[in-house]
Design a protein around this motif. Structure first.
Motif, short mmCIF file in Angstrom:
data_model
loop_
_atom_site.label_atom_id
_atom_site.label_comp_id
_atom_site.label_asym_id
_atom_site.label_seq_id
_atom_site.Cartn_x
_atom_site.Cartn_y
_atom_site.Cartn_z
N GLU A 125 0.83 -1.20 0.00
CA GLU A 125 0.00 0.00 0.00
C GLU A 125 0.87 1.26 0.00
O GLU A 125 1.85 1.37 0.73
CB GLU A 125 -0.88 0.01 1.25
N SER A 126 0.50 2.22 -0.82
CA SER A 126 1.17 3.53 -0.82
C SER A 126 0.36 4.49 0.04
O SER A 126 -0.87 4.57 -0.07
CB SER A 126 1.29 4.08 -2.24
N THR A 127 1.05 5.20 0.92
CA THR A 127 0.40 6.11 1.86
C THR A 127 1.14 7.45 1.86
O THR A 127 2.04 7.68 1.07
CB THR A 127 0.42 5.53 3.29
N THR A 128 0.77 8.31 2.80
CA THR A 128 1.48 9.58 2.94
C THR A 128 2.94 9.37 3.34
O THR A 128 3.76 10.28 3.20
CB THR A 128 0.79 10.45 4.00
N ALA A 129 3.26 8.14 3.82
CA ALA A 129 4.64 7.83 4.18
C ALA A 129 5.48 7.44 2.97
O ALA A 129 6.69 7.22 3.10
CB ALA A 129 4.68 6.73 5.23
N GLY A 130 4.82 7.30 1.80
CA GLY A 130 5.58 7.00 0.59
C GLY A 130 5.02 5.82 -0.18
O GLY A 130 4.16 5.07 0.29
N SER A 131 5.54 5.63 -1.37
CA SER A 131 5.14 4.52 -2.23
C SER A 131 5.59 3.20 -1.62
O SER A 131 6.75 3.04 -1.25
CB SER A 131 5.75 4.69 -3.61
N GLY A 132 4.66 2.25 -1.51
CA GLY A 132 4.99 0.94 -0.95
C GLY A 132 5.33 0.97 0.52
O GLY A 132 5.98 0.05 1.03
N SER A 133 4.86 1.99 1.23
CA SER A 133 5.15 2.08 2.66
C SER A 133 4.46 0.98 3.45
O SER A 133 4.97 0.50 4.46
CB SER A 133 4.72 3.45 3.21
N GLY A 134 3.28 0.56 2.98
CA GLY A 134 2.54 -0.49 3.66
C GLY A 134 1.53 0.05 4.64
O GLY A 134 1.62 1.21 5.09
N ALA A 135 0.56 -0.77 5.00
CA ALA A 135 -0.50 -0.35 5.92
C ALA A 135 -1.10 -1.57 6.59
O ALA A 135 -0.98 -2.70 6.10
CB ALA A 135 -1.57 0.43 5.17
N VAL A 136 -1.77 -1.34 7.74
CA VAL A 136 -2.49 -2.39 8.46
C VAL A 136 -3.89 -1.89 8.75
O VAL A 136 -4.08 -0.76 9.24
CB VAL A 136 -1.79 -2.76 9.78
N THR A 137 -4.87 -2.71 8.45
CA THR A 137 -6.27 -2.39 8.70
C THR A 137 -6.85 -3.41 9.67
O THR A 137 -6.61 -4.61 9.53
CB THR A 137 -7.09 -2.43 7.40
N VAL A 138 -7.61 -2.94 10.66
CA VAL A 138 -8.34 -3.84 11.55
C VAL A 138 -9.78 -3.92 11.08
O VAL A 138 -10.48 -2.90 10.97
CB VAL A 138 -8.28 -3.36 13.02
N LEU A 139 -10.22 -5.13 10.74
CA LEU A 139 -11.61 -5.39 10.37
C LEU A 139 -12.36 -5.81 11.63
O LEU A 139 -11.90 -6.70 12.36
CB LEU A 139 -11.67 -6.49 9.31
N TRP A 140 -13.50 -5.19 11.87
CA TRP A 140 -14.19 -5.38 13.15
C TRP A 140 -15.22 -6.50 13.09
O TRP A 140 -16.01 -6.60 12.16
CB TRP A 140 -14.86 -4.07 13.57
#
Length: 483
Positions: A125-140
């Motif tokens: 995932e690309s975020t404000t931290a940069g391209s390919g920075s990565g991310a984690v999502t919690v599904l409830w």
């Protein structure tokens, strides 16, 4: 180990990690925690999360998705699935090419509402931290299953890459109330823990971090109570690219003064790890899988791959009992060690036969069956009072009686494995992923646990299409399973 599994047998298999960055105190919760840390809809049956990180979503290659397979009195059923992606309602972000949503997952009741939740890594995932920075999502979790999600706040690192490529969960603060999430990053040796809370905020109940000793990259995480003090510990796997020491695994024990974790020594080398009480002494043990063939520059390797058992004790590692390494040439283990078998590629621990000791299931996804190459197999090594009972081991592949399908080249049966009691009979069932099945569409098999061990009687399987995934561009359903 999750608080609600500890009394059952300290048998969890999964996946986590950190060293002194940011701490936010959580507000105590009075809500009831989930009976099972992997029961997303609260119906009393454990569920599984099956990853397809290369799935096409909305026309985007490798966007990724996770398929939830819900447990029932009859176990897993292909008709009871839920597909979740970043295109699903309430899930943050958007499905984009290369996100690889689902490359890692970890379960637990992170907001103490009585329903298990699922943390999902999208390391591309690309975020404000940069391209390919990565991310984690919690599904409830909810009565209707997983519904909506929250993106975890990114840590304050100057460089971020592949965040969420490794995850695990457990009660790392020992509060006995809610589960916490540990996240690894390929940027460096950082591990971050998000403390469970009562809200659905991006930091959950707070975030802290630590630096894993002698590593330059984190590649795997596993959690469990190794020293039996009621606080879950973390096994951190990674590479020290500076010294060329690859696939190192180390134990970090949780302390009363959370969020402190203390380095407690190295365990056997491996690409992956699972934690569970193999010998039934009340202390969780550590199994590492090292699937790579023998190389002079890589410690701990053997022809065809291996698994190693490090015993737990009140002091963490039991230094009075040497680690035990098992290959396919070990007496009693089916098969023969051969180049590129990748025995140990995936490992999982739980109690299959109900004797109170965790059994080990090992994936060898590149095992040849007859003339068919990279067909794959799984090996089960029962737990016993003296450790892993190699002489009682048994193995299955798609050519075994009762296993649906046919052993074909490239199926990679065993690349994903998970042990969880999905039918509520007190014995863990085995889910096996074969991401190469049907020309890399992928499939999952479920074998039930019995007092005599796993049985192929009543085994079921279902592929990517049946589960509701697009089969365009090789989704590789089953490459990773959490349960």
């Amino acid at each position: 180990m999750h608080k609600n599994l500890r009394t059952a047998l300290a048998a969890a298999s999964v996946a986590a990690l950190t060293g002194g960055l940011l701490v936010v105190t959580a507000v105590p919760s009075t809500a009831a925690s989930a009976k099972y840390a992997d029961d997303f809809n609260g119906d009393g049956y454990r569920d599984l999360a099956v990853s397809a990180p290369r799935a096409v979503v909305g026309g985007h290659n490798w966007a990724g998705a996770v398929v939830i397979t819900y447990g029932s009195s009859s176990g897993l059923q292909g008709s009871r699935t839920q597909v979740v992606s970043q295109s699903s309602s309430g899930v943050p972000g958007a499905s984009e090419e290369g996100d690889r949503f689902g490359a890692a997952t970890a379960f637990g009741d992170f907001n103490n509402d009585g329903y298990a939740d699922l943390a999902v890594g999208a390391p591309g995932e690309s975020t404000t931290a940069g391209s390919g920075s990565g991310a984690v999502t919690v599904l409830w979790g909810s009565k209707a299953g997983l519904a909506g999600g929250t993106a975890l706040s990114l840590p304050p690192l100057a460089l971020l890459n592949g965040y969420g490529s490794s995850l695990t969960s457990g009660d790392f603060d020992g509060d006995g109330q809610d589960d916490d999430v540990a996240v690894g990053t390929k940027t460096d040796n950082s591990v971050f823990i998000y403390k469970g809370g009562t809200t659905k905020s991006g930091t959950l109940g707070g975030r802290t971090g630590f630096a894993a000793k002698s590593l330059t990259e984190v590649i795997s995480l596993a959690g469990g109570d190794v020293n039996g003090d009621g606080i879950d510990d973390i096994v951190v796997g990674g590479n020290d690219n500076d010294s060329r020491e690859l696939f190192k695994q180390s134990l970090y024990v949780g302390l009363d003064s959370f969020p402190s974790l203390e380095y407690a020594g190295d365990v056997a080398h491996g690409q992956t790890a699972a934690v569970g009480d193999v010998d039934g002494d009340g202390y969780a043990d550590i199994v590492t899988g090292h699937p790579w063939d023998q190389r002079s520059s890589m410690a701990g390797t053997t022809l065809g791959g291996n698994v190693s058992l490090t015993f737990g004790s009140a002091n963490g590692r039991d230094t009075s009992r040497p680690a035990v390494t098992i290959t396919q040439n070990t007496n009693g283990i089916p098969g023969t060690s051969e180049t590129n078998d990748k025995f140990g590629y995936a490992v999982t621990l739980n109690d299959i036969n109900g004797d109170g000791k965790a059994d080990l299931a090992v994936g060898s996804p590149y095992e040849s069956i007859g003339a068919a190459e990279s067909t794959g197999s799984i090996t089960v090594i029962p737990g016993s009072a003296s450790g892993l009972a190699a002489t009682s081991a048994y193995a299955y592949n798609q050519g075994s009686t009762g296993i649906p399908g046919t052993a074909e080249g490239g199926d990679r049966f065993g690349e994903g494995v998970a042990l969880a009691d999905t039918n509520g009979d007190g014995k863990a069932d085995l889910a096996v992923g074969g991401p190469g099945e049907n020309t890399m569409d992928g499939a999952v098999w479920s074998l039930k646990g019995r007092a005599s061990g796993l049985t192929t009687t009543g085994a079921v399987s279902f592929g990517a299409g049946t589960a509701g995934l697009s089969t365009s561009e090789w989704p590789e359903f089953g490459v990773w399973i959490t349960g």
